[in-house]
Design a protein around this motif. Structure first.
Motif: not given
Lengths: 134, 151
Positions: A88-92, A102-107, A113-115
């Motif tokens: 959640l934190g990294m999403q913010v 596009a970059t944002k959705i990929a990130a 996936f990483f979590a």
């Protein structure tokens, strides 16, 4: 008058009642972040204390400690709550700094996936050790 | 909920003063001021530290996950991981991870206090921010001392 209020806004009554706002998810993210934060306070202290105390120990000693039910349960609880909070934190952070759509959705996908990857690594290892399958 | 201290809240506040140009070629738009404009204060520094420690924990947790998987894998992989964690660099990273975790935790407590709608007075928020930093350093030393004593 109530009718004046209705005429002055583009928002429908239904949208106001649902209270989900422009992002369509309401305050769910906010609450999940806070609730996992509260859970993390005791769990993070237990987690880091266990990890530090196992430094430099033999493999037998480490496996013995990690297979104690209380230790394993505390570690597993922190992994679940901590990684949920971390995602959640990294999403913010991504939503604040990555502006290309596009970059944002990929990130954001990579973040999920990483979590999950780190979570499955920890849960698999802790359960395998906890159930004595080594 | 009030976000008086968040950058985005501040930026949005600034944006409301900007009028959209009426059917004219795009002139350079005014930008909201960023970090380098402001004098560094405790609350500002701790806000940045909160993000940095959060990001560091994001990466550091992978290291602990790898160590756990190594412990669950076999003798040689565990001994490699235990050696790497026990090296000077490994111990420094783990010490830094501990500090980041405890700093982020105390920063989170500060945010929970603010979420409750209290602690917004100037002196209170400065003291909370100072406490976050001093508390996290002290707590890190205490946790390591206890963990090392117990082992």
């Amino acid at each position: 008058m109530a009718s004046d209020h209705v005429n002055q806004t583009m928002r429908t009554e239904m949208s106001r009642v649902k209270g989900l706002g422009a992002a369509k998810s309401g305050t769910e993210h906010f609450w999940q972040h806070r609730i996992t934060a509260i859970a993390n306070i005791p769990l993070a202290i237990a987690f880091i204390a266990i990890v530090i105390s196992l430094q430099g120990k033999s493999r037998e000693a480490v496996l013995h400690t990690l297979s104690q039910p209380l230790v394993a349960i505390l570690m597993l609880l922190f992994v679940c709550s901590g990684l949920f909070h971390m995602r959640l934190g990294m999403q913010v952070i991504i939503e604040d700094y990555v502006h290309g759509e596009a970059t944002k959705i990929a990130a954001l996908i990579a973040n999920t996936f990483f979590a999950i990857l780190v979570g499955v690594m920890c849960v698999y290892a802790l359960l395998r050790i906890g159930f004595g399958a080594i | 909920m009030r976000y008086l201290l968040s950058w985005n809240g501040y930026k949005e506040e600034m944006m409301t003063d900007i009028k959209a140009p009426a059917a004219r070629p795009m002139a350079p738009r005014p930008l909201s001021p960023h970090l380098e404009i402001y004098r560094v204060t405790w609350t500002m520094a701790m806000s940045i530290f909160h993000r940095i420690t959060g990001s560091a924990l994001y990466v550091g947790t992978l290291m602990i996950a790898a160590w756990l998987v190594a412990a669950a894998s076999g003798r040689s992989s565990f001994e490699t991981a235990q050696w790497a964690m026990g090296s000077l660099l490994g111990q420094l990273v783990l010490f830094g991870y501990t500090w980041a975790l405890l700093h982020h935790m105390l920063g989170g407590v500060r945010h929970l206090i603010w979420d409750s709608g209290t602690g917004y007075e100037r002196s209170t928020r400065m003291n909370l921010a100072r406490f976050t930093f001093i508390g996290s350093v002290s707590l890190t030393i205490v946790v390591w001392a206890i963990a090392l004593y117990l082992r």
